[in-house]
Design a protein around this motif. Structure first.
Motif, PDB file in Angstrom:
ATOM      1  N   ASP A 132       0.733  -1.123   0.133  1.00  0.00           N
ATOM      2  CA  ASP A 132       0.144   0.017   0.217  1.00  0.00           C
ATOM      3  C   ASP A 132       0.853   1.146  -0.081  1.00  0.00           C
ATOM      4  O   ASP A 132       0.506   2.258  -0.678  1.00  0.00           O
ATOM      5  CB  ASP A 132      -0.821   0.119   1.346  1.00  0.00           C
ATOM      6  N   TYR A 133       1.913   1.329   0.797  1.00  0.00           N
ATOM      7  CA  TYR A 133       2.629   2.625   0.934  1.00  0.00           C
ATOM      8  C   TYR A 133       4.318   2.214   0.711  1.00  0.00           C
ATOM      9  O   TYR A 133       4.617   0.843   1.071  1.00  0.00           O
ATOM     10  CB  TYR A 133       2.711   3.213   2.099  1.00  0.00           C
ATOM     11  N   GLY A 134       5.104   2.980   0.241  1.00  0.00           N
ATOM     12  CA  GLY A 134       6.549   2.664   0.193  1.00  0.00           C
ATOM     13  C   GLY A 134       6.981   2.823  -1.190  1.00  0.00           C
ATOM     14  O   GLY A 134       6.181   3.244  -2.122  1.00  0.00           O
ATOM     15  N   LEU A 135       8.210   2.033  -1.257  1.00  0.00           N
ATOM     16  CA  LEU A 135       8.820   2.436  -2.551  1.00  0.00           C
ATOM     17  C   LEU A 135       8.278   1.583  -3.641  1.00  0.00           C
ATOM     18  O   LEU A 135       7.985   2.276  -4.799  1.00  0.00           O
ATOM     19  CB  LEU A 135      10.305   2.018  -2.699  1.00  0.00           C
ATOM     20  N   GLY A 136       7.584   0.305  -3.467  1.00  0.00           N
ATOM     21  CA  GLY A 136       6.865  -0.355  -4.410  1.00  0.00           C
ATOM     22  C   GLY A 136       5.715   0.325  -4.866  1.00  0.00           C
ATOM     23  O   GLY A 136       5.223   0.505  -6.038  1.00  0.00           O
ATOM     24  N   ALA A 137       4.833   1.300  -3.792  1.00  0.00           N
ATOM     25  CA  ALA A 137       3.763   1.910  -4.163  1.00  0.00           C
ATOM     26  C   ALA A 137       4.214   3.094  -5.104  1.00  0.00           C
ATOM     27  O   ALA A 137       3.327   3.340  -6.037  1.00  0.00           O
ATOM     28  CB  ALA A 137       3.150   2.176  -2.877  1.00  0.00           C
ATOM     29  N   VAL A 138       5.134   3.662  -4.813  1.00  0.00           N
ATOM     30  CA  VAL A 138       5.932   4.770  -5.777  1.00  0.00           C
ATOM     31  C   VAL A 138       6.056   4.081  -7.303  1.00  0.00           C
ATOM     32  O   VAL A 138       5.503   4.898  -8.157  1.00  0.00           O
ATOM     33  CB  VAL A 138       7.204   5.185  -5.220  1.00  0.00           C
ATOM     34  N   GLY A 139       6.884   3.133  -7.270  1.00  0.00           N
ATOM     35  CA  GLY A 139       6.935   2.652  -8.723  1.00  0.00           C
ATOM     36  C   GLY A 139       5.596   2.193  -9.557  1.00  0.00           C
ATOM     37  O   GLY A 139       5.586   2.787 -10.615  1.00  0.00           O
ATOM     38  N   PHE A 140       4.717   1.778  -8.710  1.00  0.00           N
ATOM     39  CA  PHE A 140       3.453   1.228  -9.562  1.00  0.00           C
ATOM     40  C   PHE A 140       2.605   2.589  -9.718  1.00  0.00           C
ATOM     41  O   PHE A 140       1.815   2.816 -10.800  1.00  0.00           O
ATOM     42  CB  PHE A 140       2.535   0.388  -8.923  1.00  0.00           C
ATOM     43  N   HIS A 141       2.711   3.824  -8.919  1.00  0.00           N
ATOM     44  CA  HIS A 141       2.051   4.879  -9.226  1.00  0.00           C
ATOM     45  C   HIS A 141       2.735   5.634 -10.348  1.00  0.00           C
ATOM     46  O   HIS A 141       1.925   6.304 -11.202  1.00  0.00           O
ATOM     47  CB  HIS A 141       2.241   5.747  -7.896  1.00  0.00           C
ATOM     48  N   ILE A 142       4.056   5.442 -10.444  1.00  0.00           N
ATOM     49  CA  ILE A 142       4.778   5.816 -11.738  1.00  0.00           C
ATOM     50  C   ILE A 142       4.155   5.263 -12.931  1.00  0.00           C
ATOM     51  O   ILE A 142       3.971   6.116 -14.083  1.00  0.00           O
ATOM     52  CB  ILE A 142       6.125   5.812 -11.581  1.00  0.00           C
ATOM     53  N   PRO A 336       2.607  18.504 -25.794  1.00  0.00           N
ATOM     54  CA  PRO A 336       3.662  17.539 -25.392  1.00  0.00           C
ATOM     55  C   PRO A 336       4.362  18.040 -24.163  1.00  0.00           C
ATOM     56  O   PRO A 336       4.790  17.315 -23.318  1.00  0.00           O
ATOM     57  CB  PRO A 336       4.810  17.226 -26.568  1.00  0.00           C
ATOM     58  N   TRP A 337       4.973  19.226 -24.271  1.00  0.00           N
ATOM     59  CA  TRP A 337       5.546  19.841 -23.039  1.00  0.00           C
ATOM     60  C   TRP A 337       4.523  19.977 -21.995  1.00  0.00           C
ATOM     61  O   TRP A 337       5.261  19.784 -20.911  1.00  0.00           O
ATOM     62  CB  TRP A 337       6.315  21.046 -23.567  1.00  0.00           C
ATOM     63  N   ALA A 338       3.512  20.360 -22.150  1.00  0.00           N
ATOM     64  CA  ALA A 338       2.629  20.592 -21.065  1.00  0.00           C
ATOM     65  C   ALA A 338       2.257  19.405 -20.237  1.00  0.00           C
ATOM     66  O   ALA A 338       2.160  19.103 -19.257  1.00  0.00           O
ATOM     67  CB  ALA A 338       1.231  20.994 -21.462  1.00  0.00           C
ATOM     68  N   THR A 339       2.092  18.271 -21.150  1.00  0.00           N
ATOM     69  CA  THR A 339       2.000  16.803 -20.416  1.00  0.00           C
ATOM     70  C   THR A 339       3.052  16.425 -19.776  1.00  0.00           C
ATOM     71  O   THR A 339       3.248  15.907 -18.624  1.00  0.00           O
ATOM     72  CB  THR A 339       1.857  15.689 -21.765  1.00  0.00           C
ATOM     73  N   ALA A 340       4.286  16.722 -20.324  1.00  0.00           N
ATOM     74  CA  ALA A 340       5.617  16.446 -19.493  1.00  0.00           C
ATOM     75  C   ALA A 340       5.893  17.101 -18.192  1.00  0.00           C
ATOM     76  O   ALA A 340       5.925  16.452 -17.254  1.00  0.00           O
ATOM     77  CB  ALA A 340       6.944  16.669 -20.460  1.00  0.00           C
ATOM     78  N   GLY A 341       5.539  18.287 -18.197  1.00  0.00           N
ATOM     79  CA  GLY A 341       5.367  19.151 -16.893  1.00  0.00           C
ATOM     80  C   GLY A 341       4.359  18.975 -15.977  1.00  0.00           C
ATOM     81  O   GLY A 341       4.808  18.728 -14.831  1.00  0.00           O
ATOM     82  N   VAL A 342       3.166  18.695 -16.570  1.00  0.00           N
ATOM     83  CA  VAL A 342       2.259  18.003 -15.586  1.00  0.00           C
ATOM     84  C   VAL A 342       2.668  16.697 -14.905  1.00  0.00           C
ATOM     85  O   VAL A 342       2.379  16.407 -13.744  1.00  0.00           O
ATOM     86  CB  VAL A 342       0.753  18.144 -16.129  1.00  0.00           C
ATOM     87  N   GLY A 343       3.060  15.992 -15.618  1.00  0.00           N
ATOM     88  CA  GLY A 343       3.571  14.534 -15.345  1.00  0.00           C
ATOM     89  C   GLY A 343       4.428  14.572 -14.301  1.00  0.00           C
ATOM     90  O   GLY A 343       4.378  13.838 -13.309  1.00  0.00           O
ATOM     91  N   THR A 344       5.522  15.544 -14.281  1.00  0.00           N
ATOM     92  CA  THR A 344       6.462  15.764 -13.495  1.00  0.00           C
ATOM     93  C   THR A 344       5.962  16.352 -12.287  1.00  0.00           C
ATOM     94  O   THR A 344       6.423  15.596 -11.119  1.00  0.00           O
ATOM     95  CB  THR A 344       7.637  16.860 -13.832  1.00  0.00           C
ATOM     96  N   LEU A 345       4.869  17.088 -12.368  1.00  0.00           N
ATOM     97  CA  LEU A 345       4.385  17.646 -10.965  1.00  0.00           C
ATOM     98  C   LEU A 345       3.715  16.348 -10.193  1.00  0.00           C
ATOM     99  O   LEU A 345       3.839  16.210  -9.025  1.00  0.00           O
ATOM    100  CB  LEU A 345       3.338  18.588 -11.220  1.00  0.00           C
ATOM    101  N   PHE A 346       2.866  15.669 -10.983  1.00  0.00           N
ATOM    102  CA  PHE A 346       2.088  14.383 -10.485  1.00  0.00           C
ATOM    103  C   PHE A 346       3.018  13.333  -9.927  1.00  0.00           C
ATOM    104  O   PHE A 346       2.694  12.581  -8.914  1.00  0.00           O
ATOM    105  CB  PHE A 346       1.072  14.127 -11.194  1.00  0.00           C
ATOM    106  N   LEU A 347       4.075  13.223 -10.705  1.00  0.00           N
ATOM    107  CA  LEU A 347       5.163  12.145 -10.276  1.00  0.00           C
ATOM    108  C   LEU A 347       5.628  12.619  -8.735  1.00  0.00           C
ATOM    109  O   LEU A 347       5.821  11.722  -7.957  1.00  0.00           O
ATOM    110  CB  LEU A 347       6.146  12.187 -11.090  1.00  0.00           C
ATOM    111  N   ALA A 348       5.887  13.962  -8.452  1.00  0.00           N
ATOM    112  CA  ALA A 348       6.291  14.365  -7.111  1.00  0.00           C
ATOM    113  C   ALA A 348       5.412  14.022  -6.306  1.00  0.00           C
ATOM    114  O   ALA A 348       5.420  13.350  -4.869  1.00  0.00           O
ATOM    115  CB  ALA A 348       6.978  15.733  -7.320  1.00  0.00           C
ATOM    116  N   THR A 349       4.089  14.745  -6.508  1.00  0.00           N
ATOM    117  CA  THR A 349       3.080  14.890  -5.310  1.00  0.00           C
ATOM    118  C   THR A 349       2.594  13.307  -5.015  1.00  0.00           C
ATOM    119  O   THR A 349       2.317  13.111  -3.894  1.00  0.00           O
ATOM    120  CB  THR A 349       1.822  15.657  -5.852  1.00  0.00           C
ATOM    121  N   GLY A 350       2.414  12.431  -6.152  1.00  0.00           N
ATOM    122  CA  GLY A 350       1.504  11.207  -5.920  1.00  0.00           C
ATOM    123  C   GLY A 350       2.744  10.300  -4.971  1.00  0.00           C
ATOM    124  O   GLY A 350       2.362   9.586  -4.468  1.00  0.00           O
TER     125      GLY A 350
END
Length: 465
Positions: A132-142, A336-350
């Motif tokens: 549920d939480y931890g590095l494995g959860a981070v990987g599947f979230h990505i 494409p650049w907007a998608t990359a930027g937003v994806g980076t944001l959600f990568l961090a917050t998620g």
């Protein structure tokens, strides 16, 4: 820059249904239903979908189609720059929701794989605790986030419309089949009773808490308050009945939620699993554990979590699109650049949410409900008291006779009745979460807002009356 648009009406409807038909229907809905008295919660939820969700949905449609812009740009274009922060709240709500939503999407992917291998069958609770939480959860979230970003990157018509046109019918067909199968299980009647027979005593004793939870779920499942439906409506390029489309969208979304309950509760009761067990992990602990004891468990598990995966992706796509639309519309950033930027944001917050159970729970419960409530409240007041007759004219554009007849009652409801209700339920939810049992605070704030609305009505009667 030519703005994107939907190719077909059915494409818009299915995309909006896809946004609404997310894991809110098959994860959050059963969890909250189980914790709030079963049918007692279902009754209020259905009531709030009709009386609050659909009018709010139409409120976002009106602003989006009128402005043809992202939430921040739409409020600024129609109400002036001072209204930009209101669009910012909707944008923030979409970020908050997807920040924990993508973590749950990662759980779903993990269980989809686990169903194929039988990895969780022997010890479902321990399996969930391990992922549920931890590095494995981070990987599947990505991984889940990358799948979402790929669809958004492809664009409105070639990505979102095409994907949801396939996903939504698939979700409904698979759920109908699962519901028919679940009804054949032993003691399925117990699940139907819990889910469909109202305990009036429980409802009376816990009305405020159940109402707050049901109202929050109605907003969450229809994707109102986060600027999603506003953004989707901004891609409409023709006049048609927003009321008809909104009713179809709400109806299909509610159908999926009801079907999910007709699958989940008969399964749990057939194997004697307590429906309220597990909190946010209820779907993954209780239901997955139930699959382990059924014939053809791997096939059933893959089918069910395949449905959940499609639902999760269809909703995540819409949440991802809101900040992308903002960058494209307001800053001229290429998709494409907007998608990359937003994806980076959600990568961090998620990733942060995936590492912290306390933060995840805070976002998934209190913050999401509050953000969606405030976001919708702003939409309703803006429609009723800033746009007024302009909002009514946009609502009536392309509408049939019945929809036109309901136009003025709709405007009055979103300007006067629903803001008071949202203020009450929102404040009651917050005070309950803080451990302060004072729903009277919500009532007081609602009363103050009612007085303010009454004064506004006297000063600007042309807005509503």
């Amino acid at each position: 820059m030519t703005r994107a648009s939907w190719r077909t009406r059915i494409g818009f409807i299915l995309a909006a249904v896809g946004s609404a038909v997310g894991i809110g229907n098959v994860w959050r809905f059963p969890w909250l239903t189980a914790e709030n008295g079963g049918a007692a919660f279902l009754l209020l939820y259905l009531l709030f979908v009709v009386l609050v969700g659909v009018p709010g949905l139409l409120g976002e449609f009106v602003i989006g189609r009128r402005a043809r812009s992202d939430p921040i740009g739409a409020f600024a274009k129609l109400g002036g720059r001072n209204w930009r922060p209101m669009g910012g709240i909707a944008l923030l709500a979409s970020v908050v929701v997807l920040s924990f939503y993508s973590v749950v999407g990662g759980w779903v992917l993990r269980y989809l794989l686990g169903s194929a291998t039988g990895a969780y069958f022997d010890a479902p609770q321990q399996f969930f605790a391990a992922i549920d939480y931890g590095l494995g959860a981070v990987g599947f979230h990505i991984v889940f986030l990358l799948l979402t970003a790929a669809v958004v990157y492809a664009g409105v018509d070639r990505g979102i419309e095409l994907a949801t046109t396939v996903m939504v019918p698939g979700i409904i067909v698979l759920l109908v089949g699962l519901a028919a199968w679940a009804g054949s299980l032993p003691n399925a009647a117990g699940g139907y009773s819990f889910y469909l027979s109202v305990d009036w005593g429980y409802l009376q004793a816990n009305f405020v808490d159940v109402a707050a939870a049901a109202a929050g779920q109605a907003l969450f499942t229809l994707s109102v308050g986060a600027g999603v439906m506003l953004t989707y409506a901004s891609y409409l390029d023709e006049d048609r009945s927003l009321a008809a489309d909104g009713t179809i969208i709400a109806g299909l979304n509610t159908l999926v939620g009801l079907l999910a309950g007709l699958v989940i509760f008969p399964v749990l009761f057939s194997l004697g699993v307590p429906p309220g067990q597990g909190g946010p992990g209820a779907l993954f602990i209780s239901l997955a554990g139930a699959f382990a004891d059924l014939p053809y468990s791997r096939v059933i598990g893959v089918t069910f979590f395949g449905v959940v995966t499609l639902a999760a992706l269809s909703s995540a796509i819409s949440l991802f699109e809101v900040p992308v639309a903002y960058l494209v519309d307001e800053w001229g950033v290429s998709r494409p650049w907007a998608t990359a930027g937003v994806g980076t944001l959600f990568l961090a917050t998620g990733s942060i949410a995936a590492l912290s159970q306390s933060l995840f729970t805070l976002l998934a419960d209190t913050v999401a409900n509050l953000a969606l409530t405030v976001g919708l409240l702003g939409v309703l007041l803006f429609d009723g008291w800033v746009l007024g007759r302009v909002a009514l004219a946009e609502y009536e554009s392309g509408a049939g006779r019945l929809a036109r007849a309901l136009g003025r009652p709709w405007l009055y409801a979103i300007a006067v009745v629903l803001p008071v209700f949202l203020a009450f339920t929102g404040l009651s939810s917050v005070t309950t979460t803080l451990g302060v049992s004072v729903p009277a605070v919500g009532l007081l704030v609602g009363a103050v807002l009612a007085v303010g609305v009454a004064i506004a009505a006297l000063r600007r009667p042309e807005s509503v009356f």
